[in-house]
Design a protein around this motif. Structure first.
Motif, PDB file in Angstrom:
ATOM      1  N   ILE A 238       0.802  -1.220   0.000  1.00 12.85           N
ATOM      2  CA  ILE A 238       0.000   0.000   0.000  1.00 12.85           C
ATOM      3  C   ILE A 238       0.835   1.269   0.000  1.00 12.85           C
ATOM      4  O   ILE A 238       0.299   2.355  -0.201  1.00 12.85           O
ATOM      5  N   GLY A 239       2.111   1.151   0.225  1.00 14.66           N
ATOM      6  CA  GLY A 239       2.907   2.374   0.225  1.00 14.66           C
ATOM      7  C   GLY A 239       4.390   2.092   0.182  1.00 14.66           C
ATOM      8  O   GLY A 239       4.851   1.061   0.649  1.00 14.66           O
ATOM      9  N   VAL A 240       5.086   3.025  -0.418  1.00 13.51           N
ATOM     10  CA  VAL A 240       6.541   2.918  -0.476  1.00 13.51           C
ATOM     11  C   VAL A 240       7.102   4.242   0.022  1.00 13.51           C
ATOM     12  O   VAL A 240       6.739   5.305  -0.487  1.00 13.51           O
ATOM     13  N   GLY A 241       7.927   4.160   1.031  1.00 11.03           N
ATOM     14  CA  GLY A 241       8.573   5.368   1.539  1.00 11.03           C
ATOM     15  C   GLY A 241      10.064   5.255   1.349  1.00 11.03           C
ATOM     16  O   GLY A 241      10.559   4.278   0.769  1.00 11.03           O
ATOM     17  N   CYS A 312      -4.747   2.337   8.058  1.00 12.45           N
ATOM     18  CA  CYS A 312      -5.569   3.527   7.814  1.00 12.45           C
ATOM     19  C   CYS A 312      -6.162   3.397   6.413  1.00 12.45           C
ATOM     20  O   CYS A 312      -5.446   3.553   5.409  1.00 12.45           O
ATOM     21  N   SER A 316      -2.819   8.080   2.617  1.00  9.95           N
ATOM     22  CA  SER A 316      -2.152   9.262   3.179  1.00  9.95           C
ATOM     23  C   SER A 316      -2.799  10.545   2.656  1.00  9.95           C
ATOM     24  O   SER A 316      -3.449  10.547   1.601  1.00  9.95           O
ATOM     25  N   ASP A 354       9.027  15.310  11.462  1.00 12.85           N
ATOM     26  CA  ASP A 354       8.863  14.995  10.040  1.00 12.85           C
ATOM     27  C   ASP A 354       7.384  15.059   9.668  1.00 12.85           C
ATOM     28  O   ASP A 354       6.878  14.223   8.903  1.00 12.85           O
ATOM     29  N   GLY A 358       2.633  13.448   3.621  1.00  8.14           N
ATOM     30  CA  GLY A 358       2.939  12.033   3.403  1.00  8.14           C
ATOM     31  C   GLY A 358       2.929  11.220   4.681  1.00  8.14           C
ATOM     32  O   GLY A 358       2.891   9.987   4.644  1.00  8.14           O
ATOM     33  N   ASN A 359       2.973  11.916   5.810  1.00  5.69           N
ATOM     34  CA  ASN A 359       2.994  11.210   7.084  1.00  5.69           C
ATOM     35  C   ASN A 359       1.717  11.429   7.891  1.00  5.69           C
ATOM     36  O   ASN A 359       1.690  11.217   9.104  1.00  5.69           O
ATOM     37  N   ASP A 406       4.282   7.611  10.764  1.00  2.00           N
ATOM     38  CA  ASP A 406       5.715   7.627  10.450  1.00  2.00           C
ATOM     39  C   ASP A 406       6.515   8.355  11.539  1.00  2.00           C
ATOM     40  O   ASP A 406       6.926   9.506  11.378  1.00  2.00           O
TER      41      ASP A 406
HETATM   42  N1  LIG Z   1      -0.802   2.747   8.785  1.00  2.00           N
HETATM   43  C1  LIG Z   1      -0.904   2.897   7.472  1.00  2.00           C
HETATM   44  N2  LIG Z   1      -2.085   2.706   6.862  1.00  2.00           N
HETATM   45  C2  LIG Z   1      -2.176   2.861   5.531  1.00  2.00           C
HETATM   46  N3  LIG Z   1      -1.165   3.218   4.726  1.00  2.00           N
HETATM   47  C3  LIG Z   1       0.036   3.411   5.273  1.00  2.00           C
HETATM   48  C4  LIG Z   1       0.232   3.262   6.671  1.00  2.00           C
HETATM   49  N4  LIG Z   1       1.501   3.513   6.955  1.00  2.00           N
HETATM   50  C5  LIG Z   1       2.093   3.817   5.783  1.00  2.00           C
HETATM   51  N5  LIG Z   1       1.213   3.752   4.775  1.00  2.00           N
HETATM   52  C6  LIG Z   1       1.522   4.019   3.335  1.00  2.00           C
HETATM   53  O1  LIG Z   1       2.889   3.771   3.117  1.00  2.00           O
HETATM   54  C7  LIG Z   1       3.579   4.968   2.729  1.00  2.00           C
HETATM   55  C8  LIG Z   1       4.947   4.991   3.366  1.00  2.00           C
HETATM   56  O2  LIG Z   1       4.813   4.921   4.761  1.00  2.00           O
HETATM   57  P1  LIG Z   1       5.779   5.688   5.765  1.00  2.00           P
HETATM   58  O3  LIG Z   1       5.670   7.142   5.570  1.00  2.00           O
HETATM   59  O4  LIG Z   1       5.514   5.211   7.135  1.00  2.00           O
HETATM   60  O5  LIG Z   1       7.180   5.154   5.227  1.00  2.00           O
HETATM   61  P2  LIG Z   1       8.609   5.825   5.261  1.00  2.00           P
HETATM   62  O6  LIG Z   1       9.498   4.935   4.494  1.00  2.00           O
HETATM   63  O7  LIG Z   1       8.987   6.088   6.671  1.00  2.00           O
HETATM   64  O8  LIG Z   1       8.378   7.176   4.527  1.00  2.00           O
HETATM   65  P3  LIG Z   1       9.328   8.431   4.390  1.00  2.00           P
HETATM   66  O9  LIG Z   1       9.667   8.455   2.941  1.00  2.00           O
HETATM   67  O10 LIG Z   1       8.409   9.538   4.796  1.00  2.00           O
HETATM   68  O11 LIG Z   1      10.478   8.264   5.318  1.00  2.00           O
HETATM   69  C9  LIG Z   1       2.668   6.081   3.159  1.00  2.00           C
HETATM   70  O12 LIG Z   1       2.824   7.222   2.390  1.00  2.00           O
HETATM   71  C10 LIG Z   1       1.286   5.466   3.002  1.00  2.00           C
HETATM   72  O13 LIG Z   1       0.856   5.560   1.666  1.00  2.00           O
END
Ligand SMILES: Nc1ncnc2c1ncn2[C@@H]1O[C@H](COP(=O)(O)OP(=O)(O)OP(=O)(O)O)[C@@H](O)[C@H]1O
Ligand SMILES: [Mg+2]
Length: 597
Positions: A238-241, A312, A316, A354, A358-359, A406
């Motif tokens: 669902i997500g890539v950070g 969630c 985001s 942060d 996105g967070n 995050d």
């Molecule tokens: N609890 C959650 N429920 C649904 N989607 C989530 C959740 N946590 C993260 N995501 C999805 O995953 C993506 C990346 O999550 P997160 O920001 O925690 O990763 P990150 O690698 O720490 O990001 P960053 O690039 O900000 O350091 C988010 O933008 C969101 O789309």
């Protein structure tokens, strides 16, 4: 960070043994994937006589451990095991004033054994004796640290003690038990296990006040366990950070959906290890608020960090903003929720560092659910005068809750260990390394996020526009009221002192005036208040039950006392007869009823 030199019990003892020079490099060891032997921390204690009559032990002597690591193959040198087994058992028997024989497995001893032997208890109780060392299954490696735990630097106790002297814990091993663990709890544990250990701890408690050791943490590599596939069914990515991949997963046991964040790279032993642990520590302390993403558990697997969080379902804020910007009514809800989440984080003396779209995550709950809750409450509490509102709620669309997530950059506001977040959202002072008021740095980020959400994005990463946002020249958003534009300007004020606190935002007229609130905002606030009300009602019910029980108990005891007194008087005979006849009557009627059937 080199996990081989930092936190494991092995490395501690190795350092003291002076056997460091024989070691291969940490990198090559990681490639080899050896099983590290964890020796009993008791081994180094002064309580163990060097030559005891009971020559049996559980794990190898520490001098040998580093040079000789056990692999999964059965080629483990027998002699080492024998030797080491002899030493540990020697300790155990000395401390229990009786030799441990193979068939003996008293509860207390077994608890010590399991707590000190890296899961190799069977070396002692195994009828085959120490001649037949059994390879320890890989999953038992987790047991190696069964009595070790990290100190969460974000717990109130840790924050308090940061300026104080540090705690030494069990067996003189700092970090062996969480420093935030209440002493009473610690002692309770010990009371139930072994009095000789208790004495030992008492000694160490005395040392608590004296010691100034640097805190160590459990190496992630030593806590690797395999849970992901066993416990969860992966549904989708669902997500890539930058740091993690986030999967939507179904827990096989409880049937609920979670978001599991898996670090992209193996973090154990890398510079990301601290960041990963930081996120877990922060979540563990902060995950109990409606406006902060809830945390369930975390573990290390294949040297990756996995964090199980609340899923969630609205994704985001950033992904929502990529489709459309928010109306003022929606912005108010966003501001209300995030200010409330920040107020909670700040009240724990922590800062997010942060905060950005996105967070921030959204959960959407159909308002029908709230209607349902309303009905339940009405059944419970009777008419509360909100019927019309509940009915109206049924017709409104989803109720959105915004949550801060995050937490990888969270740090203590007072003892900051800053890892800068996204520069698009950071205030100038942080980039200038002025860390005097970190709370206000979060407020700046919130202000910029509001600006972006209102349609001011995409945000600049540098250049004149970036400077304008930090020079007090934030452009007005035409669709917003004067009041709202002014609040954004205040939150992004170049002088941190001029920015409002999270509490003052929460109480700001933009959020407080009832007339200016939209229907959905009122709905949300009502939902929040109702949730609080639910909790209070439950507490009240419990209290009422308790009062009833106490009253009954008091009544019975006074009744008994009274009947004892009355017993001596003549009237008592009559009362007694009366009671007996009543009882008889009841019995008779029951019997006759039963007979009828
Ligand atoms: N609890 C959650 N429920 C649904 N989607 C989530 C959740 N946590 C993260 N995501 C999805 O995953 C993506 C990346 O999550 P997160 O920001 O925690 O990763 P990150 O690698 O720490 O990001 P960053 O690039 O900000 O350091 C988010 O933008 C969101 O789309
Ligand atoms: Mg993120």
């Amino acid at each position: 960070m080199d996990i081989f030199t930092e936190s494991s019990g092995i490395s501690d003892s190795m350092n003291s043994s002076g056997a460091e020079a024989d070691l291969p490099s940490p990198e090559s060891m990681m490639n080899m994937k050896p099983r590290k032997l964890t020796f009993s921390p008791m081994e180094n204690t002064p309580h163990i006589p060097a030559h005891s009559p009971h020559q049996m032990c559980i794990s190898p002597p520490y001098r040998k451990v580093r040079a000789l690591r056990l692999f999964d193959s059965p080629q483990t040198p027998k002699t080492i095991i024998q030797k080491s087994s002899a030493r540990n058992l020697n300790y155990l028997s000395t401390n229990n004033n009786a030799p441990i024989v193979s068939h003996q497995k008293p509860h207390i001893r077994s608890s010590i054994l399991s707590a000190t032997t890296n899961g190799q208890t069977n070396h002692i109780t195994n009828p085959c004796g120490p001649d037949r060392p059994k390879p320890v299954p890989l999953h038992n490696r987790a047991l190696a640290n069964i009595q070790s735990a990290n100190i969460n630097p974000f717990t109130p106790n840790s924050l308090l003690s940061q300026n104080k002297k540090r705690c030494r814990t069990m067996f003189g091993q700092e970090n062996a038990l969480n420093a935030s663990l209440p002493i009473s709890l610690l002692n309770n544990n010990l009371n139930t296990s072994n009095s000789s250990i208790k004495g030992h701890i008492a000694d160490d408690d005395d040392e608590v006040i004296e010691t100034h050791q640097a805190p160590k943490r459990l190496a992630l590599q030593d806590t690797n366990i395999s849970r992901y596939e066993k416990e969860f069914l992966e549904i989708s990515l669902i997500g890539v950070g930058e740091f993690g991949l986030v999967y939507q997963c179904l827990n096989r046991l409880d049937g609920c959906i979670y978001a599991i964040k898996k670090s992209i790279k193996p973090v154990a032993g890398s510079s990301f290890e601290k960041r990963a642990l930081n996120e877990v520590w922060a979540h563990a302390v902060l995950g109990k608020h409606d406006n902060v993403v809830r945390y369930y558990s975390a573990w290390a697997e294949d040297n990756h960090m996995l964090i199980q969080n609340e899923y969630c379902n609205g994704g985001s804020l950033q992904s929502l903003l990529s489709k459309r910007c928010l109306s003022e009514a929606e912005l108010r809800i966003l501001l209300l929720h995030i200010a409330e989440g920040l107020r909670y984080i700040h009240s724990n003396d922590l800062v997010h560092m942060d905060l950005k779209s996105g967070n921030i995550f959204l959960t959407k709950v159909p308002s029908k659910n709230h209607q349902h809750t309303g009905n339940v409450d009405r059944e419970m509490n009777g008419d509360d005068g909100f019927e019309d509102i509940y009915d109206e709620l049924a017709s409104t669309e989803n109720i959105i809750t915004y949550k801060i997530g995050d937490l990888g950059h969270v740090t203590s506001a007072k003892e900051a260990n800053i890892e800068e977040g996204d520069c698009r959202y950071l205030p100038n002072e942080i980039l200038q390394e002025d860390f005097r008021d970190l709370y206000k740095a979060d407020i700046f980020s919130l202000g910029v996020t509001m600006f972006e959400a209102a349609g001011g994005g995409p945000l600049p990463k540098n250049g004149p526009e970036w400077h304008m946002l930090r020079n007090g020249q934030v452009p007005d958003i035409p669709s917003l009221s004067r009041e709202f534009n002014d609040l954004i300007k205040l939150m992004t004020h170049p002088d941190p002192d001029k920015r409002p606190t999270s509490t003052s935002i929460f109480n700001h007229p933009v959020l407080c005036s009832l007339e200016s609130k939209s229907k959905s905002q009122l709905t949300q606030e009502l939902a929040i208040e109702k949730r609080k009300n639910d909790i209070l009602m439950k507490k009240l019910k419990e209290a009422k039950k308790l009062i009833k029980i106490y009253e009954q108990q008091a009544h019975t005891s006074t009744g008994t006392r009274l009947s004892l007194k009355v017993d001596s008087s003549s009237d008592s005979i009559q009362t007694d007869r009366c009671l007996r006849s009543n009882t008889r009557k009841r019995r008779t009627s029951r019997i006759s009823g039963g007979g009828g059937i």
